[in-house]
Write an enzyme that holds these catalytic residues in place. Structure first.
Site, short mmCIF file in Angstrom:
data_model
loop_
_atom_site.label_atom_id
_atom_site.label_comp_id
_atom_site.label_asym_id
_atom_site.label_seq_id
_atom_site.Cartn_x
_atom_site.Cartn_y
_atom_site.Cartn_z
N GLY A 2 0.83 -1.22 0.00
CA GLY A 2 0.00 0.00 0.00
C GLY A 2 0.85 1.25 0.00
O GLY A 2 0.43 2.30 0.49
N ALA A 3 2.06 1.15 -0.60
CA ALA A 3 3.00 2.28 -0.58
C ALA A 3 2.53 3.46 -1.43
O ALA A 3 3.03 4.57 -1.28
CB ALA A 3 4.37 1.81 -1.07
N ARG A 42 0.41 -1.76 -7.22
CA ARG A 42 0.30 -2.18 -8.64
C ARG A 42 0.77 -1.10 -9.59
O ARG A 42 1.07 -1.36 -10.74
CB ARG A 42 -1.17 -2.53 -8.97
N ASP A 62 1.25 -7.20 -7.38
CA ASP A 62 -0.20 -7.37 -7.21
C ASP A 62 -0.38 -8.39 -6.09
O ASP A 62 0.16 -9.50 -6.17
CB ASP A 62 -0.84 -7.87 -8.51
N ILE A 63 -1.16 -8.01 -5.10
CA ILE A 63 -1.28 -8.84 -3.89
C ILE A 63 -1.68 -10.28 -4.19
O ILE A 63 -1.24 -11.22 -3.53
CB ILE A 63 -2.30 -8.17 -2.92
N ASP A 107 -3.49 0.47 16.76
CA ASP A 107 -4.64 1.29 17.13
C ASP A 107 -4.03 2.65 17.40
O ASP A 107 -3.32 2.84 18.40
CB ASP A 107 -5.32 0.73 18.40
N HIS A 108 -4.25 3.60 16.50
CA HIS A 108 -3.43 4.81 16.58
C HIS A 108 -3.70 5.61 17.85
O HIS A 108 -2.87 6.42 18.27
CB HIS A 108 -3.53 5.66 15.31
N LYS A 134 -1.01 7.84 20.80
CA LYS A 134 -1.11 9.26 21.17
C LYS A 134 -0.31 9.50 22.45
O LYS A 134 -0.41 8.73 23.41
CB LYS A 134 -2.57 9.67 21.36
N HIS A 183 -10.76 2.18 19.33
CA HIS A 183 -10.10 3.29 20.03
C HIS A 183 -10.68 3.55 21.43
O HIS A 183 -9.96 3.72 22.39
CB HIS A 183 -10.23 4.58 19.22
N LYS A 225 -13.96 19.28 18.37
CA LYS A 225 -13.06 18.13 18.30
C LYS A 225 -12.39 18.02 19.66
O LYS A 225 -11.65 18.92 20.07
CB LYS A 225 -12.00 18.38 17.20
N1 LIG Z 1 -6.11 6.70 5.20
C1 LIG Z 1 -6.21 6.76 6.51
O1 LIG Z 1 -6.16 7.82 7.15
C2 LIG Z 1 -6.39 5.51 7.31
C3 LIG Z 1 -6.39 4.27 6.71
N2 LIG Z 1 -6.49 3.16 7.48
C4 LIG Z 1 -6.44 1.82 6.88
O2 LIG Z 1 -5.23 1.70 6.15
C5 LIG Z 1 -5.43 0.89 4.99
C6 LIG Z 1 -5.00 1.66 3.76
O3 LIG Z 1 -5.78 2.83 3.65
P1 LIG Z 1 -5.51 3.96 2.54
O4 LIG Z 1 -4.07 4.20 2.36
O5 LIG Z 1 -6.37 5.08 2.94
O6 LIG Z 1 -6.10 3.29 1.22
P2 LIG Z 1 -5.85 3.74 -0.30
O7 LIG Z 1 -7.05 3.29 -1.03
O8 LIG Z 1 -5.43 5.15 -0.41
O9 LIG Z 1 -4.61 2.84 -0.73
C7 LIG Z 1 -4.73 1.47 -0.93
C8 LIG Z 1 -3.38 0.91 -1.25
O10 LIG Z 1 -3.55 -0.48 -1.48
C9 LIG Z 1 -2.88 -0.83 -2.67
N3 LIG Z 1 -3.57 -1.94 -3.32
C10 LIG Z 1 -4.91 -2.09 -3.47
N4 LIG Z 1 -5.15 -3.24 -4.13
C11 LIG Z 1 -3.96 -3.82 -4.39
C12 LIG Z 1 -3.57 -5.01 -5.04
N5 LIG Z 1 -4.46 -5.88 -5.55
N6 LIG Z 1 -2.27 -5.29 -5.13
C13 LIG Z 1 -1.35 -4.43 -4.61
N7 LIG Z 1 -1.66 -3.30 -3.97
C14 LIG Z 1 -2.94 -2.99 -3.86
C15 LIG Z 1 -2.94 0.40 -3.53
O11 LIG Z 1 -1.88 0.39 -4.44
P3 LIG Z 1 -2.07 0.41 -6.05
O12 LIG Z 1 -3.30 1.21 -6.31
O13 LIG Z 1 -0.81 1.03 -6.55
O14 LIG Z 1 -2.20 -1.01 -6.40
C16 LIG Z 1 -2.74 1.50 -2.49
O15 LIG Z 1 -1.38 1.71 -2.26
C17 LIG Z 1 -6.89 0.51 5.02
O16 LIG Z 1 -7.01 -0.72 5.68
C18 LIG Z 1 -7.54 1.58 5.86
O17 LIG Z 1 -8.71 1.12 6.50
C19 LIG Z 1 -6.54 3.22 8.85
C20 LIG Z 1 -6.55 4.41 9.50
C21 LIG Z 1 -6.52 5.67 8.79
O1 LIG Z 2 -9.66 5.71 13.14
C1 LIG Z 2 -10.30 6.73 12.96
O2 LIG Z 2 -9.95 7.82 13.64
C2 LIG Z 2 -10.34 9.12 13.19
C3 LIG Z 2 -10.16 10.05 14.38
O3 LIG Z 2 -8.83 10.05 14.77
P1 LIG Z 2 -8.19 11.29 15.55
O4 LIG Z 2 -6.79 10.87 15.80
O5 LIG Z 2 -8.32 12.48 14.64
O6 LIG Z 2 -8.99 11.50 16.79
C4 LIG Z 2 -11.76 9.14 12.69
O7 LIG Z 2 -12.03 10.39 12.08
C5 LIG Z 2 -11.96 8.04 11.68
O8 LIG Z 2 -13.33 8.01 11.29
C6 LIG Z 2 -11.56 6.71 12.23
O9 LIG Z 2 -11.55 5.74 11.19
#
Ligand SMILES: NC(=O)C1=CN([C@@H]2O[C@H](COP(=O)(O)OP(=O)(O)OC[C@H]3O[C@@H](n4cnc5c(N)ncnc54)[C@H](OP(=O)(O)O)[C@@H]3O)[C@@H](O)[C@H]2O)C=CC1
Ligand SMILES: O=C1O[C@H](COP(=O)(O)O)[C@@H](O)[C@H](O)[C@H]1O
Length: 511
Positions: free
Chosen positions: A10-11, A44, A87-88, A179-180, A184, A242, A347
């Site tokens: 997920g880079a 990907r 690809d995963i 669990d972020h 904190k 959380h 907040k």
């Molecule tokens: N964004 C946030 O603030 C938060 C996210 N999370 C969790 O973190 C995780 C990632 O979230 P987020 O970064 O927002 O998601 P995004 O949709 O922005 O990114 C998803 C990532 O997964 C990769 N990916 C998806 N399918 C495949 C595949 N078949 N093969 C390889 N790589 C794949 C994509 O890469 P590519 O497209 O290049 O294949 C991309 O890098 C989720 O579980 C989310 O619930 C948790 C807390 C906060």
């Molecule tokens: O995990 C989550 O947390 C945020 C709230 O995080 P905070 O550090 O800003 O308090 C929340 O907005 C989001 O819905 C949830 O997935």
């Protein structure tokens, strides 16, 4: 710290950009990364090492706490980053990844210690873990760790299934469930405050504490996450993970020696003593809410069911408040009120410990102003600890008045590491203290499961609340039944007397 290869699934995603790269950069500037450290980014998208590094650079310039103005330093940092298209679901891609990692480890002449960070949707967790195992990526002669993001399951059964499958490839001590909230800084201090302060230790029982209130209020609505949030709701998004983690961290009684196993053991004890709710009891102890149209900082905002992507008849919860009771000798009789919601007035993430008022029964009329002693832990957006005490007001015929002692942490806040920094650092060290153990996750789902079923079967009313309020009035009634109220909601009748301009004691934590 041991040499490490940080393998990031997920880079190319949002979390990596907003949280992971900035955290790594901050750690790098602070000298908290291993001497020998590589990042292999995966996705990907057909990125090259150069385009990957350019993306990482943009991210750290935009989001990191530390300045990225020293070109040499930034270059050194980016030099650790390589990209591999993967690809995963394609097994052959893992062989390519294995070769690339081995080549890097040989170049750097380091042990094959590999940290696999899954910053991808939960539907991929099991496939990735199995492919790491099958490809040999996880069987080198070094350590391996798996860091995974939430959500960990959708309900009790799916969480158990997921755990069973992950454990075929990674042992429990190799799994670091993020669990972020546990990252904190104030949450990380809670245990230490108790351990190192006999005053707090002595007071941490039902003899002195009347109730505990844990709040995580948000002003944002569903934002662009309709597809995710409408199936999850506040109960799964915030409460099961959380909020219950904050609850455990508040209620534990920590021994001096806080080895990770001890902290986890004590958290587990809290969950074991938590009184369970039967489905039919949920509505008496849990308030479910959903925001309707209202205004936020003077601007009108739409209700939840008018948000883009949300069904007009959605019954999803955007607010939850619950009363929890712990059946052990420390906490029997002390309610813990917990709430979280979106589109609320402010907040704020806060824990309020309200002490009993032994003076009340013998009070004379001039003691009417006596407010309970409160110990308040502000977790965010600003950190702080406040103690509310009573004193006498010489200007008002010696009436009692409350004063606040603020432990001012502001001065030291500029350079406080963020949650992701703390957690990634601990994962690199292999310290699991602030990660969720499977036992905690399972017990949290066990407690929440009757709520999910009661919500699903509509056994609990869905109360609408105005956007910009403090949630449904029924959430106030939950406490009022027991003779309490939520502290610090800006309702005039519930405000503590204004202490502005009156004597305050400020202690800077640096002194
Ligand atoms: N964004 C946030 O603030 C938060 C996210 N999370 C969790 O973190 C995780 C990632 O979230 P987020 O970064 O927002 O998601 P995004 O949709 O922005 O990114 C998803 C990532 O997964 C990769 N990916 C998806 N399918 C495949 C595949 N078949 N093969 C390889 N790589 C794949 C994509 O890469 P590519 O497209 O290049 O294949 C991309 O890098 C989720 O579980 C989310 O619930 C948790 C807390 C906060
Ligand atoms: O995990 C989550 O947390 C945020 C709230 O995080 P905070 O550090 O800003 O308090 C929340 O907005 C989001 O819905 C949830 O997935």
């Amino acid at each position: 710290m041991e040499p490490t290869t940080f393998v990031l699934f997920g880079a190319t995603g949002d979390l990596a950009k907003r949280k992971i790269y900035p955290a790594l950069y901050n750690l790098f500037v602070d000298g908290k990364l291993p001497q020998s450290f590589s990042v292999i980014g995966l996705g990907r998208r057909e990125w090259t090492d150069e385009s990957f590094q350019a993306n990482v650079e943009q991210s750290i310039r935009r989001f990191s706490r530390r300045e990225a103005d020293d070109a040499g330093l930034v270059k050194d940092f980016l030099n650790a980053f390589r990209f591999c298209v993967l690809d995963i679901g394609r097994k052959e891609d893992y062989q390519k990844l294995l070769k690339m990692i081995e080549q890097r480890e040989n170049e750097l002449n380091v042990a094959p210690n590999r940290l696999f960070y899954l910053s991808v949707g939960p539907e991929y967790f099991e496939t990735i873990a199995a492919n790491i195992q099958d490809s040999g990526l996880g069987s080198a002669n070094g350590w391996k760790r798996l860091v995974i993001e939430k959500p960990f399951g959708h309900d009790l059964q799916s969480a158990r299934d997921l755990n069973r499958n992950l454990s075929k490839s990674f042992a429990e001590q190799e799994v670091f469930r993020i669990d972020h909230y546990l990252g904190k800084p104030m949450v990380q201090k809670l245990g230490a405050l108790q351990q190192a302060n006999p005053v707090i230790q002595a007071l941490w029982t039902n003899r002195y504490i009347a109730n505990v209130q844990i709040t995580a209020n948000e002003t944002v609505g569903v934002e662009e996450r309709a597809g995710y949030y409408d199936h999850i709701g506040a109960v799964r998004d915030m409460f099961q993970n959380h909020l219950l983690q904050l609850f455990m961290m508040t209620a534990i009684h920590l021994p001096h020696d806080s080895a990770p196993d001890k902290v986890r053991f004590k958290k587990k004890k809290v969950m074991e003593s938590l009184r369970t709710l039967q489905k039919q009891d949920v509505s008496a102890n849990v308030i479910r809410g959903q925001y309707k149209a209202g205004s936020m900082q003077g601007k009108p905002v739409v209700g939840y069911t008018s948000e883009p992507g949300i069904a007009p008849d959605s019954m999803n919860d955007t607010f939850i408040a619950a009363k929890l009771e712990i059946d052990d000798s420390y906490w029997r009789g002390v309610p813990f009120y917990i709430r979280t919601g979106k589109r609320l007035n402010e907040k704020s993430t806060r824990i309020v410990v309200e002490f009993k008022e032994p003076l009340k029964p013998v009070s004379s009329s001039n003691e009417d102003n006596i407010a309970p002693n409160l110990l308040v832990f502000d977790i965010g957006p600003n950190e702080g600890i406040t103690l509310q005490l009573n004193t006498k007001d010489p200007e008002r015929k010696g009436e009692f008045k409350p004063v606040h002692i603020d432990i001012d942490l502001q001065d030291s806040q500029d350079n406080v590491p963020e949650a992701y920094e703390n957690l990634i650092y601990d994962a690199l060290l292999g310290d699991p203290t602030f990660f969720a153990h499977w036992d905690e996750v399972e017990m949290s789902w066990e407690w929440v499961q009757p709520l999910l079923e009661a919500f699903e079967e509509n056994l609990v009313p869905l109360y609408l609340y105005e956007a910009g309020s403090y949630g449904p009035a029924e959430s106030d009634a939950l406490l009022a039944k027991d003779g309490f109220h939520w502290w610090f909601d800006a309702k005039p009748e519930q405000q503590i007397p204004n202490v502005e301009g009156e004597q305050q004691y400020a202690y800077n934590s640096n002194h």
